[in-house]
Design a protein around this motif. Structure first.
Motif, PDB file in Angstrom:
ATOM      1  N   LEU A   1      13.626   9.531   6.848  1.00 50.70           N
ATOM      2  CA  LEU A   1      13.440   8.110   7.128  1.00 50.70           C
ATOM      3  C   LEU A   1      12.079   7.853   7.767  1.00 50.70           C
ATOM      4  O   LEU A   1      11.710   8.495   8.753  1.00 50.70           O
ATOM      5  N   GLN A   2      11.377   6.894   7.190  1.00 51.59           N
ATOM      6  CA  GLN A   2      10.090   6.487   7.734  1.00 51.59           C
ATOM      7  C   GLN A   2      10.026   4.967   7.787  1.00 51.59           C
ATOM      8  O   GLN A   2      10.520   4.282   6.896  1.00 51.59           O
ATOM      9  N   LYS A   3       9.418   4.463   8.862  1.00 55.29           N
ATOM     10  CA  LYS A   3       9.197   3.028   8.993  1.00 55.29           C
ATOM     11  C   LYS A   3       7.863   2.800   9.676  1.00 55.29           C
ATOM     12  O   LYS A   3       7.593   3.346  10.739  1.00 55.29           O
ATOM     13  N   SER A   4       7.039   1.987   9.032  1.00 59.40           N
ATOM     14  CA  SER A   4       5.737   1.660   9.608  1.00 59.40           C
ATOM     15  C   SER A   4       5.506   0.166   9.481  1.00 59.40           C
ATOM     16  O   SER A   4       6.012  -0.501   8.575  1.00 59.40           O
ATOM     17  N   TYR A   5       4.740  -0.345  10.422  1.00 59.01           N
ATOM     18  CA  TYR A   5       4.270  -1.728  10.391  1.00 59.01           C
ATOM     19  C   TYR A   5       2.755  -1.667  10.346  1.00 59.01           C
ATOM     20  O   TYR A   5       2.095  -1.461  11.363  1.00 59.01           O
ATOM     21  N   GLY A   6       2.220  -1.788   9.130  1.00 62.36           N
ATOM     22  CA  GLY A   6       0.791  -1.599   8.981  1.00 62.36           C
ATOM     23  C   GLY A   6       0.429  -0.154   9.276  1.00 62.36           C
ATOM     24  O   GLY A   6       0.993   0.781   8.723  1.00 62.36           O
ATOM     25  N   LYS A   7      -0.483   0.058  10.214  1.00 59.80           N
ATOM     26  CA  LYS A   7      -0.908   1.411  10.582  1.00 59.80           C
ATOM     27  C   LYS A   7      -0.016   2.021  11.663  1.00 59.80           C
ATOM     28  O   LYS A   7      -0.160   3.201  11.995  1.00 59.80           O
ATOM     29  N   LEU A   8       0.906   1.219  12.209  1.00 57.13           N
ATOM     30  CA  LEU A   8       1.778   1.706  13.269  1.00 57.13           C
ATOM     31  C   LEU A   8       2.986   2.418  12.674  1.00 57.13           C
ATOM     32  O   LEU A   8       3.823   1.807  12.014  1.00 57.13           O
TER      33      LEU A   8
END
Length: 232
Positions: free
Chosen positions: A7-14
């Motif tokens: 599982l991966q979750k990013s908001y833009g570069k974060l």
């Protein structure tokens, strides 16, 4: 059983969650812990379907949550802070949720007896204390007799007696072979009933397994000291 795969979750570069692989066993109390901003709430929201992962998959009883939203009917969720329409009466909130869930539950079921809200039923939400709002959230989550309990800082705002009642109820649900996931910052509070620990730091899984094995691995006698050792 809940399984979480890559599982991966990013908001833009974060990057909030980074390749998390773990499982939440049926009939056990799994405690999700980690520093503020570690990704705990994001992980919970991904399981609930409130946040869409960037990649990876979550399965509930071997069914991917991305392909079937019906799994949510089997979940009782206690948020850290419950938000309800401020001008509604408490009894109207119960009825609203019952209607949304097709009348499959009843306010007399669950922990409303130890968390008795009878005297608050005709009060408006805006007049309730934080602890009473948390009791309402717990009642709403548990009155449907779900198979899965997900609780985000569930004892926040509760007085010691109410917190003790809540913990007793969680232990009862474990005996009934439910799947239970809790997040908490109060490690001493959850240590006595935690079976498994999921420790996340900066979005990465640092430990996933039984509490007893964590103590052996870190050579510490308490959960608090074990987590401190992992963060060194």
């Amino acid at each position: 059983m809940i399984t979480i795969d890559k599982l991966q979750k990013s908001y833009g570069k974060l990057q909030v969650l980074d390749n998390v692989n773990t499982s939440i066993r049926t009939g056990k109390v799994t405690v999700l812990i980690g520093p503020n901003g570690s990704g705990k709430s994001t992980l919970i929201k991904c399981i609930l379907g409130l946040v869409k992962p960037s990649s990876g998959d979550i399965k509930v009883n071997d069914v991917s949550v991305s392909s079937n939203y019906n799994y949510r009917k089997d979940i009782g969720y206690v948020p850290q802070y419950g938000h309800f329409p401020e001008n509604l009466l408490v009894k109207d909130v119960f009825n609203l949720v019952l209607n949304l869930r097709n009348g499959t539950g009843h306010p007399s079921y669950g922990i409303d007896k130890p968390f008795d809200l009878t005297t608050e039923l005709k009060k408006k939400i805006y007049s309730l204390s934080g602890g009473t709002r948390q009791k309402l959230s717990a009642n709403l989550a548990f009155m449907f007799n779900p198979q899965i309990y997900i609780c985000d800082e569930p004892t926040a705002g509760l007085d010691p007696i109410a917190a003790r009642t809540f913990k007793q109820y969680i232990q009862q649900m474990r005996e009934e072979d439910k799947t239970i996931l809790l997040s908490s910052h109060v490690l001493s509070e959850v240590e006595h009933f935690a079976d498994d620990i999921i420790f996340i730091c900066e979005g990465r899984l640092k430990y996933n397994g039984p509490l007893t094995e964590l103590k052996i691995q870190t050579n510490e006698s308490t959960l608090e000291d074990s987590i401190a050792k992992l963060m060194e």
